[in-house]
Each structure stands twice: as C-alpha cells, then as structure tokens.
Design an enzyme around this catalytic site. Sequence first.
Site, mmCIF file in Angstrom:
data_model
loop_
_atom_site.group_PDB
_atom_site.id
_atom_site.type_symbol
_atom_site.label_atom_id
_atom_site.label_comp_id
_atom_site.label_asym_id
_atom_site.label_seq_id
_atom_site.Cartn_x
_atom_site.Cartn_y
_atom_site.Cartn_z
ATOM 1 N N ASP A 32 74.361 87.919 53.953
ATOM 2 C CA ASP A 32 74.228 86.584 54.523
ATOM 3 C C ASP A 32 73.816 86.870 55.965
ATOM 4 O O ASP A 32 74.653 87.254 56.791
ATOM 5 C CB ASP A 32 75.558 85.830 54.492
ATOM 6 C CG ASP A 32 75.394 84.421 55.026
ATOM 7 O OD1 ASP A 32 74.652 84.249 56.027
ATOM 8 O OD2 ASP A 32 75.986 83.493 54.473
ATOM 9 N N HIS A 33 72.540 86.716 56.266
ATOM 10 C CA HIS A 33 72.055 87.279 57.536
ATOM 11 C C HIS A 33 72.671 86.582 58.751
ATOM 12 O O HIS A 33 72.649 87.121 59.848
ATOM 13 C CB HIS A 33 70.523 87.299 57.600
ATOM 14 C CG HIS A 33 69.878 85.993 57.932
ATOM 15 N ND1 HIS A 33 69.650 85.019 56.998
ATOM 16 C CD2 HIS A 33 69.413 85.490 59.106
ATOM 17 C CE1 HIS A 33 69.062 83.985 57.581
ATOM 18 N NE2 HIS A 33 68.911 84.238 58.861
ATOM 19 N N HIS B 251 75.254 80.311 54.771
ATOM 20 C CA HIS B 251 75.338 80.397 56.230
ATOM 21 C C HIS B 251 76.365 79.428 56.817
ATOM 22 O O HIS B 251 77.180 79.792 57.657
ATOM 23 C CB HIS B 251 73.987 80.093 56.882
ATOM 24 C CG HIS B 251 72.837 80.884 56.325
ATOM 25 N ND1 HIS B 251 72.984 82.151 55.839
ATOM 26 C CD2 HIS B 251 71.518 80.588 56.185
ATOM 27 C CE1 HIS B 251 71.799 82.605 55.435
ATOM 28 N NE2 HIS B 251 70.900 81.674 55.632
#
Length: 505
Positions: A197-198, A260
């Site tokens: 999950d950047h 996010h």
Amino acid sequence: MGNPLRDPQDRRLPRIPEPCALVIFGVTGDLARKKLLPAIYDLANRGLLPPSFVVLGFARRDWDHGTFEQVAYDNAKAHARTPWREEVWARLAGNIKFVGGAFDDDAAFDRLNDTLNELRDTHGIGGNAAFYFSIPPSAFPTVLKQLARTGMADNEKCGGWRRVVVEKPFGTDLASAKALNDLVDDVFTGHDVFRIDHYLGKETVQNIMALRFANSLFEPVWNSKYVDSVQITMAEDVGIGTRAGFYDATGTARDVLQNHLLQLLALVAMEEPTSFDASEIRAEKLKVLRAISLPKDIHDGTVRGQYLQGWVGGERAKGYLDEDGVPADSTTETYVAVRLGIQNRRWAGVPFYIRAGKRLPRRVTEVAVLFKKAPHLPFNPTDVEALGHNQLVIRVQPDEGVVLKFGSKVPGTTMELRDIAMDFQYGEAFTEQSPEAYERLVLDVLIGDRTLFPDAAEVEQSWQVIDPLEDAWKGHKPEPYRSGEWGPRASDEMLAREGRHWRRA
Ligand code: BG6
C-alpha cells in the site's frame, strides 16, 4: 555472516540488503516504468543497494538484455527523484537482465529459473530473490503456479530467501481477497509476502506515528473528549487517464478507500503499539479497523459521485462517461465520501469523514483533526465570529508538513480573534528531500522489513468495511459533479445535516 563490528542500532550506517535479485513481472507497465525502475536508480544513487544486485525483467517481449537495459535507462532517467549520474547507472547497467515470455509459457519460466541460477555464479546474488507482481490481479494465479511448479518460491530449495510483492488491488471484495491470500500462502510462507500500500511508504504517513507516539503534547487530547471530528481527504485533479478498463471495474471506494484511506484512518486512530515491531503495529491497526462502524443508513452517510466535463487548473476536462473506454451508461463512482465511526472508548461518538475523488480542484491529501470548540468564550460574540475549530492538519501531500490552527488576537485596539496557523514544512525543517514511497518500500522488501506492509488480516478487514457499502450502492447512480468542483453537492449536505462542513483543503 554479519559484520561483528556493526551495531544494527547504529543510525549512521545505512540499511543495505543482502545480495539478491529483484524480478519484476509486468516490467513494461506504467508502475514499473514510472515508479519501480526510477526507485531502483534512486536507491543505487543513495548507495543503498548491495554491489551484487540484479534487476530481472519479465514480460511478453522479444527483447534481449540490452534492449531492456535501454528501456530501464530511459525510464529511470525520465522519472528519477535524485540527480542523474551516469557513473551510478554504469554500475547498475551490467546487472539488468531480461527474460521474455508469456505467463502461461512453461519454457519461459524454466528459463527464468535457469537465469536466476546462473546469476548466482556470475553476479553473486546467492539464492535470494524478490518477485514483484506489477501485473493485473487476473494474472496472479498463473504466475504463482509457475513459481510453485519451478520451485522458484521455495526458500530451502533455493538456499536463500524468496519473497513476493503484491500490488493492490488485493482482490475486489472479501471473498476474492481471501481466495487470493490462500493462493499466495500456498506458494510462499506468510512472512515472505509483502502487500504494497504505497501510502505507507510516504514519509508524511509514517510521521503520523512519530507525531502521536514520540510527543506528549497531542496524545492527551487525542480522544472523543476533545476531538469533534476527523476529516480525511484524498483529492486528485487528474481524471482516470488511460486506465478506463481497470477503473470502471473498480471505482473510488475499491481503488483508494479500501486501502490508502483506511490505512490513514488506522494510523490516526489506533492505540499505541507496545513496540515498533511489525506485528505489534499490525495488531493495533487491525483492532481499530475491526472497531469501524458504518452509518446506520448507508445512503444517508455516504455519497458517490461521477465527474462531468468542466475545467481543472485552467484546462478543459472531459466528463467520465466521455473518457475513452468507459461505457456510456457506467455507474462507477469517481468520488466517494463516507462517515465512519469507531466503536471504542477513545473514539465513540466522533465521526470520521473520509472523501476521495478524481477531477477535484487540486491534488491534496490530508488528515485534519478538528477539536471541540472551547466550552465557554469570555469575549464579545462579534469578536469571536471568525473563530473556528482548533485543528491539527497532517498534510500528506503536496506541501508536506503539519499545521496547527488556533485562535489569536488580531493586533489592534479591540479583542478581535481569528484563526492563525503554525506551520511545519518538511522542505524548511529538513535539508534532505523525502524519498519516494517506492524507494522505501522496495528497500524494505529486499531487507525483509514488513513494518510498512499491511498483512492479510488487515486487507480482509478493510474489505469487511467496503463490501456492505458496495452492496448498498448496487443499482444506484452516482451523483454528478462538475470537473474542478469539490465533488457533488450531496457531500456538503451530508456534513451540513450534522452541523459541519468540509475543511477547505
Ligand atoms: C493509486 C490509485 O493507488 O493511487 C490511483 O490506484 C491514484 O487511482 C494513486 O491516482 C494516487 O497516488 P498518489 O501517491 O499520487 O497519491
């Protein structure tokens, strides 16, 4: 053997992975070209990669190593964060390899296996390799089966570590996420699976934990006694670009809320972990995700929107239904707003308003904690008219930083009060620029640090939040909003019904 003179706690020494290979599936895709290859260059430029490190690209292309090296060079140079230095690239260049083939081509995967074995001798990578799935989820099962068939996922057989990195979306609902988790777990051992999950790789997101748990100032007021509400905003000015196929089947809730935004909520709302160990942090995040409650009436407590044509940043923008590849009758949302609750002692009664959308006026992601107004104001009502809530705003991007807003006296002869801002900006406080999320995350994968990666339980729990929303929305059309506006009017009305309004982000 580790260096006996090296203390792992010593911050002056950079963390550098062991010799290894990073195998990228889908190396011709957007993510690989714009994020992964540049991140590898930036890591090399910062001296954070071991000398024995190989990037091995895999894709359905008739390329030799040299062609891929050129593609990698062009993309790394175009998108690198750190200054370009030919000598850094020259060191990497001989370590960039390519294997061509389709995912269902057994011979291609046998070649990949042979290549990894050869690289042990020629490039000293040992048995270590991370497999990065930068491919559509529909291709996951085929690639996983190939890795299992060839023994490439087998740590023992390979005499090193074998890890897998899976990009979001991790499934499309709870059932598919579980099926995917089972599939990955069949092939890799649990602690070798890295779900990306950047957002967790962003400095500002990691700083939420620093802000809360390294200071004594905020934690005493971080609860329902002092907090009125929390607003989390992820606004993008861009539309869906060339991703119609993916986006129309996905929508905003599955694209960014499930991952996010719920991760941001978890970091803001979780209890203090007993240590900064990956499993302790994950345990606290999971607890808070489990405590999330949905609005009783989902239609009253959520809003879905879809952008119409309009103007964004002085440029004409197409409506969603006119985007290439979007069906004319699509009911996919490009905007979502939702009011969530958290059922625990700390947060009972505090609404968490979350919104995300495309084609909004500007790109901004922030978390705003709005505090209750003072119980009594010993001033003239007219003097405090301009006074709002005290606020702590964590600006995730752009203009990374933290802002504290509170009332102050306007200089002059009367006791007029107005909100002012105390501003911390990364750009000013630190001399060094923050690394890109993917630099940090790729490095962590190669080092084997799982702290910034959600585990299977978190991913599944997040789908438990999204699935009932998707069910309730089925058959309902999203509300239109003009490109360049802050989403549908219904979203403002949702907050107005509760005597609140969206913060101007
Ligand atoms: C991705 C979403 O996960 O995040 C995209 O799939 C979105 O739709 C992107 O544009 C935004 O990332 P960032 O880092 O630019 O906020």
